[in-house]
Design an enzyme around this catalytic site. Sequence first.
Site, mmCIF file in Angstrom:
data_model
loop_
_atom_site.group_PDB
_atom_site.id
_atom_site.type_symbol
_atom_site.label_atom_id
_atom_site.label_comp_id
_atom_site.label_asym_id
_atom_site.label_seq_id
_atom_site.Cartn_x
_atom_site.Cartn_y
_atom_site.Cartn_z
ATOM 1 N N HIS A 1 -18.298 -45.602 6.448
ATOM 2 C CA HIS A 1 -19.218 -44.866 5.424
ATOM 3 C C HIS A 1 -18.085 -44.258 4.703
ATOM 4 O O HIS A 1 -16.929 -43.905 5.060
ATOM 5 C CB HIS A 1 -20.020 -43.826 6.271
ATOM 6 C CG HIS A 1 -20.891 -44.186 7.262
ATOM 7 N ND1 HIS A 1 -22.202 -44.476 6.834
ATOM 8 C CD2 HIS A 1 -20.605 -44.308 8.540
ATOM 9 C CE1 HIS A 1 -22.762 -44.643 7.945
ATOM 10 N NE2 HIS A 1 -21.900 -44.547 9.040
ATOM 11 N N GLN B 1 -26.728 -39.534 -3.304
ATOM 12 C CA GLN B 1 -25.361 -39.791 -2.635
ATOM 13 C C GLN B 1 -24.670 -40.782 -3.383
ATOM 14 O O GLN B 1 -25.481 -41.862 -3.709
ATOM 15 C CB GLN B 1 -25.259 -39.973 -1.231
ATOM 16 C CG GLN B 1 -25.841 -38.888 -0.374
ATOM 17 C CD GLN B 1 -25.788 -39.199 1.127
ATOM 18 O OE1 GLN B 1 -26.331 -40.068 1.609
ATOM 19 N NE2 GLN B 1 -25.271 -38.438 1.979
ATOM 20 N N HIS C 1 -20.499 -48.351 1.778
ATOM 21 C CA HIS C 1 -20.386 -48.861 3.212
ATOM 22 C C HIS C 1 -19.461 -50.101 3.003
ATOM 23 O O HIS C 1 -19.691 -50.828 2.262
ATOM 24 C CB HIS C 1 -21.681 -49.037 3.848
ATOM 25 C CG HIS C 1 -22.557 -47.986 4.220
ATOM 26 N ND1 HIS C 1 -23.616 -47.369 3.300
ATOM 27 C CD2 HIS C 1 -22.505 -47.076 5.015
ATOM 28 C CE1 HIS C 1 -23.952 -46.334 3.899
ATOM 29 N NE2 HIS C 1 -23.293 -45.952 4.776
#
Length: 581
Positions: free
Chosen positions: A450, A317, A321
């Site tokens: 996120h 991924q 954050h």
Amino acid sequence: MENIETKRHSCSHILAAAVQELFPGTKLGIGPAIENGFYYDFLSDHKFTPEDLKTIEDKMKQIIKSKQPFVRKEVSKAEAEALFKSKGEDFKVELISELPDGEISVYTNGSFTDLCRGPHVENTGAVNNFKLTHTAGAYWRGDEKRPQMQRIYGIAFETKDELKAYIKQQEEAAKRDHRKLGAELQLFNINDDVGPGLVLWLPKGGMLRKVLEDWIKDENLKRGYGIVTTPHIARLHLWQKSGHANFYNDSMFKPIEVDEQKYQLKPMNCPFHIAVYNTALRSYRDLPLRLFELGTVYRYERSGVMHGLLRVRGFTQDDGHIFCAPEQIEKEVQDCFNFAMHIMKTFGFEKFKVELSTWDEKHPENYTGKSEDWHRAQAALEDVLKHNNIPYTAHAGEAAFYGPKIDIKLIDAIGRPWQLSTIQFDFNLPERFDITYVAPEGRKRPLMVHRAMLGSVERFIGILIEHYAGVFPLWLAPVQVKVLTLTDAQAPYAKEVCEKLTAAGLRPELDDRGEKLGAKIRQAHLEKVPYTVIIGAKEAAENTVTVRLRSGKNIEGVKLDEFIAKLKEESQSRSLSNLFN
């Protein structure tokens, strides 16, 4: 007039009726409407073939032509169980046993009766513009320990033109299938020895991935993110503290034991980034703190749902954050949205859809976090979309329990939507890990966002392969220039050309095999290389090259330095079109 979902669901009943008439003894599973169509699961001794689909489709058309009414009947639970037991429909009996006591609805058309809540069209004649497409295996209720059934898929649309357009799109999609192109272009491999859903990146795919990852790292650095790297496993305690061990357990691999401690392959990067946040006492002056990682995670996906690069068990991924103060979230959300739009433009996606998921304000007990944080976060998300004049679909009550989000879906070259960027608030993890910062008025809780811009590297590359049909723009192409020799005599000059291209930061590949030139050109064409350079005696003598474009056009007598300069410009500008002509 019935909506298309009702017609699709009615189609599934007509499919089941046709199958049971043609193949007596077939037992029924379930048959819902799905996006663009429907399916039905069957347990049968007969193995359905493509030829069978044509026969079944013809029988469905007969049922449709007869205009059989769909008749709804309410029966008691006991009556429903008795009815389907008498038919030998074990799967239906199982479903009925789990229903609450009370009236249960069944629908009958012709001699066929099925357990169903409905609704359905008035009669079978209202269904048209459909086609059966393929079969697949499916375990009963998705459980690999239960019987494996045969699933027949179909598509259905309101109009014949819509049906034809969808069939044409699917035919084009088959040509662009990233699994097929990935093998042909030698980009990646998935095999049973390594394990399903685990990707082996081949040298050319590895180069494509490197280019993409270098780009996304640089883009994050430009936007003030600090790059972090975190482990692939952690103590099970971390996932219990984060809540993943409870809420996400079905998607996690089983823990392993090391030194009498249980460890867990990570399904998410979030707890690690919180651990990074907690390595120091944070002040309001440190915020916003932006962290980024290309973090590889592992999730248990059932064997029936994995699909090339698009659905895997191990993937990386592009995880970011943001820890910020409440008054900073509007700017952070805007910056994330701008980043997503920059990605769309860079890779040539001109169309997209946006969805906003918010909470159900009437039931705050279903969510974590303070009411004022939810309102502020949702307002920030919505304001960004309105400020940028972005049409969006609002989904009230569909936010996750821990925070609202924006989802951005790109539309590819043949009109298919793909989930891409997500901007998601999280009011849960900061509470669970008790993270704070020191403000002038004392300790406060930061807000956490996120954001994944590409989603995952694997999935995004799969989308790119299909979007470009394997014809990558120069800056992404694993091999940018194929250098071909006419005879062995040109090998020294050809090697010099490759060395100069490499020194300029380009990616050449030399083909000096003793094959005929036509065969070399065909090979370069099959590999979809952006530029092919042909070198014969004249080119070697004059320090030039003959440039062959992917279109098949040849440009003779191009000065080598001019060619290199033009390719550098095209590659460095990340142009999506051919600058050399």
